[in-house]
Motif scaffolding. Structure first.
Motif, PDB file in Angstrom:
ATOM      1  N   ASN A  57       0.794  -1.228   0.000  1.00  0.00           N
ATOM      2  CA  ASN A  57       0.000   0.000   0.000  1.00  0.00           C
ATOM      3  C   ASN A  57       0.826   1.277   0.000  1.00  0.00           C
ATOM      4  O   ASN A  57       0.285   2.356  -0.252  1.00  0.00           O
ATOM      5  CB  ASN A  57      -0.929   0.016   1.227  1.00  0.00           C
ATOM      6  CG  ASN A  57      -2.036  -1.020   1.133  1.00  0.00           C
ATOM      7  OD1 ASN A  57      -3.068  -0.785   0.527  1.00  0.00           O
ATOM      8  ND2 ASN A  57      -1.818  -2.183   1.735  1.00  0.00           N
ATOM      9  N   VAL A  58       2.121   1.188   0.311  1.00  0.00           N
ATOM     10  CA  VAL A  58       2.983   2.371   0.335  1.00  0.00           C
ATOM     11  C   VAL A  58       3.995   2.267  -0.798  1.00  0.00           C
ATOM     12  O   VAL A  58       4.838   1.355  -0.814  1.00  0.00           O
ATOM     13  CB  VAL A  58       3.715   2.511   1.688  1.00  0.00           C
ATOM     14  CG1 VAL A  58       4.602   3.752   1.674  1.00  0.00           C
ATOM     15  CG2 VAL A  58       2.709   2.573   2.836  1.00  0.00           C
ATOM     16  N   GLU A  59       3.915   3.189  -1.729  1.00  0.00           N
ATOM     17  CA  GLU A  59       4.800   3.158  -2.897  1.00  0.00           C
ATOM     18  C   GLU A  59       6.247   3.423  -2.494  1.00  0.00           C
ATOM     19  O   GLU A  59       6.532   4.338  -1.714  1.00  0.00           O
ATOM     20  CB  GLU A  59       4.342   4.214  -3.905  1.00  0.00           C
ATOM     21  CG  GLU A  59       5.119   4.198  -5.210  1.00  0.00           C
ATOM     22  CD  GLU A  59       4.610   5.222  -6.209  1.00  0.00           C
ATOM     23  OE1 GLU A  59       5.226   5.353  -7.275  1.00  0.00           O
ATOM     24  OE2 GLU A  59       3.610   5.902  -5.896  1.00  0.00           O
ATOM     25  N   GLY A  60       7.151   2.620  -3.022  1.00  0.00           N
ATOM     26  CA  GLY A  60       8.575   2.797  -2.767  1.00  0.00           C
ATOM     27  C   GLY A  60       9.073   2.152  -1.495  1.00  0.00           C
ATOM     28  O   GLY A  60      10.281   2.108  -1.257  1.00  0.00           O
ATOM     29  N   LEU A  61       8.156   1.647  -0.660  1.00  0.00           N
ATOM     30  CA  LEU A  61       8.572   1.043   0.612  1.00  0.00           C
ATOM     31  C   LEU A  61       9.359  -0.240   0.391  1.00  0.00           C
ATOM     32  O   LEU A  61      10.204  -0.601   1.214  1.00  0.00           O
ATOM     33  CB  LEU A  61       7.354   0.767   1.494  1.00  0.00           C
ATOM     34  CG  LEU A  61       7.634   0.331   2.942  1.00  0.00           C
ATOM     35  CD1 LEU A  61       8.411   1.401   3.685  1.00  0.00           C
ATOM     36  CD2 LEU A  61       6.332   0.011   3.671  1.00  0.00           C
ATOM     37  N   SER A  62       9.100  -0.925  -0.717  1.00  0.00           N
ATOM     38  CA  SER A  62       9.800  -2.181  -0.995  1.00  0.00           C
ATOM     39  C   SER A  62      11.309  -1.970  -1.134  1.00  0.00           C
ATOM     40  O   SER A  62      12.097  -2.884  -0.881  1.00  0.00           O
ATOM     41  CB  SER A  62       9.245  -2.823  -2.272  1.00  0.00           C
ATOM     42  OG  SER A  62       9.384  -1.942  -3.371  1.00  0.00           O
ATOM     43  N   GLN A  63      11.730  -0.760  -1.514  1.00  0.00           N
ATOM     44  CA  GLN A  63      13.157  -0.486  -1.676  1.00  0.00           C
ATOM     45  C   GLN A  63      13.882  -0.422  -0.339  1.00  0.00           C
ATOM     46  O   GLN A  63      15.107  -0.514  -0.294  1.00  0.00           O
ATOM     47  CB  GLN A  63      13.349   0.838  -2.421  1.00  0.00           C
ATOM     48  CG  GLN A  63      12.763   0.842  -3.824  1.00  0.00           C
ATOM     49  CD  GLN A  63      12.953   2.184  -4.515  1.00  0.00           C
ATOM     50  OE1 GLN A  63      13.643   3.058  -4.013  1.00  0.00           O
ATOM     51  NE2 GLN A  63      12.344   2.340  -5.672  1.00  0.00           N
ATOM     52  N   LEU A  64      13.137  -0.259   0.736  1.00  0.00           N
ATOM     53  CA  LEU A  64      13.751  -0.138   2.061  1.00  0.00           C
ATOM     54  C   LEU A  64      13.825  -1.470   2.798  1.00  0.00           C
ATOM     55  O   LEU A  64      14.312  -1.511   3.934  1.00  0.00           O
ATOM     56  CB  LEU A  64      12.962   0.869   2.915  1.00  0.00           C
ATOM     57  CG  LEU A  64      12.793   2.270   2.334  1.00  0.00           C
ATOM     58  CD1 LEU A  64      12.013   3.150   3.302  1.00  0.00           C
ATOM     59  CD2 LEU A  64      14.150   2.898   2.019  1.00  0.00           C
ATOM     60  N   GLN A  65      13.336  -2.528   2.160  1.00  0.00           N
ATOM     61  CA  GLN A  65      13.291  -3.819   2.844  1.00  0.00           C
ATOM     62  C   GLN A  65      14.643  -4.514   2.802  1.00  0.00           C
ATOM     63  O   GLN A  65      15.338  -4.491   1.782  1.00  0.00           O
ATOM     64  CB  GLN A  65      12.225  -4.728   2.202  1.00  0.00           C
ATOM     65  CG  GLN A  65      10.844  -4.107   2.143  1.00  0.00           C
ATOM     66  CD  GLN A  65      10.385  -3.570   3.476  1.00  0.00           C
ATOM     67  OE1 GLN A  65      10.442  -4.278   4.489  1.00  0.00           O
ATOM     68  NE2 GLN A  65       9.921  -2.334   3.502  1.00  0.00           N
ATOM     69  N   GLU A  66      14.993  -5.118   3.941  1.00  0.00           N
ATOM     70  CA  GLU A  66      16.214  -5.920   4.037  1.00  0.00           C
ATOM     71  C   GLU A  66      15.854  -7.242   4.719  1.00  0.00           C
ATOM     72  O   GLU A  66      15.851  -7.321   5.956  1.00  0.00           O
ATOM     73  CB  GLU A  66      17.288  -5.171   4.822  1.00  0.00           C
ATOM     74  CG  GLU A  66      17.762  -3.895   4.128  1.00  0.00           C
ATOM     75  CD  GLU A  66      19.015  -3.319   4.744  1.00  0.00           C
ATOM     76  OE1 GLU A  66      20.095  -3.859   4.475  1.00  0.00           O
ATOM     77  OE2 GLU A  66      18.898  -2.343   5.506  1.00  0.00           O
ATOM     78  N   PRO A  67      15.525  -8.267   3.922  1.00  0.00           N
ATOM     79  CA  PRO A  67      15.039  -9.540   4.468  1.00  0.00           C
ATOM     80  C   PRO A  67      15.966 -10.171   5.500  1.00  0.00           C
ATOM     81  O   PRO A  67      15.502 -10.716   6.504  1.00  0.00           O
ATOM     82  CB  PRO A  67      14.915 -10.429   3.219  1.00  0.00           C
ATOM     83  CG  PRO A  67      14.736  -9.467   2.091  1.00  0.00           C
ATOM     84  CD  PRO A  67      15.549  -8.262   2.453  1.00  0.00           C
ATOM     85  N   GLN A  68      17.281 -10.101   5.271  1.00  0.00           N
ATOM     86  CA  GLN A  68      18.224 -10.707   6.209  1.00  0.00           C
ATOM     87  C   GLN A  68      18.154 -10.044   7.580  1.00  0.00           C
ATOM     88  O   GLN A  68      18.169 -10.726   8.616  1.00  0.00           O
ATOM     89  CB  GLN A  68      19.644 -10.631   5.656  1.00  0.00           C
ATOM     90  CG  GLN A  68      19.864 -11.502   4.420  1.00  0.00           C
ATOM     91  CD  GLN A  68      21.296 -11.439   3.924  1.00  0.00           C
ATOM     92  OE1 GLN A  68      22.067 -10.575   4.320  1.00  0.00           O
ATOM     93  NE2 GLN A  68      21.663 -12.371   3.048  1.00  0.00           N
ATOM     94  N   LYS A  69      18.061  -8.726   7.594  1.00  0.00           N
ATOM     95  CA  LYS A  69      17.975  -8.013   8.867  1.00  0.00           C
ATOM     96  C   LYS A  69      16.631  -8.259   9.542  1.00  0.00           C
ATOM     97  O   LYS A  69      16.544  -8.258  10.775  1.00  0.00           O
ATOM     98  CB  LYS A  69      18.208  -6.518   8.652  1.00  0.00           C
ATOM     99  CG  LYS A  69      19.642  -6.187   8.264  1.00  0.00           C
ATOM    100  CD  LYS A  69      19.882  -4.685   8.204  1.00  0.00           C
ATOM    101  CE  LYS A  69      21.344  -4.390   7.873  1.00  0.00           C
ATOM    102  NZ  LYS A  69      21.623  -2.939   7.793  1.00  0.00           N
ATOM    103  N   LEU A  70      15.580  -8.459   8.745  1.00  0.00           N
ATOM    104  CA  LEU A  70      14.271  -8.776   9.322  1.00  0.00           C
ATOM    105  C   LEU A  70      14.315 -10.131  10.018  1.00  0.00           C
ATOM    106  O   LEU A  70      13.789 -10.283  11.131  1.00  0.00           O
ATOM    107  CB  LEU A  70      13.198  -8.784   8.229  1.00  0.00           C
ATOM    108  CG  LEU A  70      11.789  -9.185   8.696  1.00  0.00           C
ATOM    109  CD1 LEU A  70      11.273  -8.217   9.756  1.00  0.00           C
ATOM    110  CD2 LEU A  70      10.833  -9.252   7.514  1.00  0.00           C
TER     111      LEU A  70
END
Length: 292
Positions: A244-257
């Motif tokens: 629902n938030v545009e551009g938020l996917s660029q801030l994701q870091e799966p390893q850190k999550l």
């Protein structure tokens, strides 16, 4: 017939709900910290220093300046094709007119802009003092007319992100203290109702470790369940936000999550162990008269 009370047994629904809420909020703060660091990293990687070239500089002079720019230690690695970008005065005019919707060349009769290089600086130099030093260094190169960058941007971002970290860390710490106190009180009340059973086991020779074991197992189970539930809701919330938030996917870091979720799991178990141990130790050392 009354059900016989089993040592270590006490209602755990309220503890699980409270601990889940606290771990969820702590995890949410952790996600905000991770994503804000990622955002700052993206900003740092895209900060540009504009090197304007003297109008009388020849093509050979511009090429020589480019070579000298590439040799600077603060310029992003040469492997990045966009680390240094040449922008002609015609391109700069088109960008300006596209932004202002006005043709200033028609009014002035000429294009007063200059050819330039847009230089991306390494993340380690994202400080106002270092950027000023870079500006001073580049302006000494032959063929450079002026060096421009967004002044005070680096310090403003660094100060604001530091304030954000302090606020989130303080909030997470307050939540942690509150939930530990809440769980301690709940466990103390539960253990208080079993104080005579604990004393009876001591009288027949049961060791403190044997008595503590069922309480600790319940505390570990509560912490584990709470952390799993909190982690589940954090992942769901994150996925909903990404959609629902545009551009938020660029801030994701799966390893850190994954690392954050593992920390929540460890934290939940530790809270269960520490709270149970602290609450139980009092009754294990209490004299018979104090039990009444």
């Amino acid at each position: 017939m009354a059900q016989k009370k089993k040592i270590g047994s006490y209602p755990n629904t309220m503890i699980v709900i409270s601990l889940t809420a606290a771990l969820f909020l702590i995890g949410f703060c952790g996600i905000l910290v991770v994503q804000s660091k990622k955002l700052v990293s993206i900003i740092r990687q895209n900060i540009e220093v504009r090197v304007f070239i003297d109008k009388g500089t020849t093509s050979a002079g511009q090429d020589s300046l480019l070579v000298k720019l590439q040799q600077k230690p603060y310029v992003q690695t040469a492997g990045d094709s966009l680390s240094i970008l040449y922008v002609s005065k015609e391109q700069a005019a088109e960008e300006f007119m596209e932004g202002t919707k006005e043709d200033f060349t028609a009014f002035l009769g000429e294009n007063p802009l200059r050819n330039s290089y847009r230089v991306k600086v390494q993340e380690d130099y994202f400080e106002e003092a270092k950027l000023k030093a870079i500006k001073s260094d580049l302006e000494q190169l032959p063929g450079v007319y002026e060096v421009v960058y967004q002044e005070n941007l680096a310090d403003a971002i660094n100060k604001n992100i530091t304030k954000l970290y302090i606020v989130l860390a303080s909030f997470a710490l307050i939540m942690l203290v509150i939930i530990v106190l809440l769980i301690n009180n709940t466990i103390k009340l539960a253990i208080y109702s079993q104080r005579f059973l604990i004393r009876s086991m001591q009288l027949v020779g049961a060791t403190n470790g044997f008595i503590q074991r069922p309480f600790l197992m319940r505390g570990i189970t509560q912490g584990l369940i709470s952390a799993l539930i909190a982690g589940f809701f954090l992942v769901i919330l994150q996925q909903v936000a990404i959609r629902n938030v545009e551009g938020l996917s660029q801030l994701q870091e799966p390893q850190k999550l994954v690392f954050l979720l593992a920390l929540l799991l460890i934290l939940g178990i530790l809270i269960g162990i520490v709270s149970t141990t602290q609450s139980l130790s009092r009754y294990l050392k209490m004299s018979l008269d104090d039990l009444y």
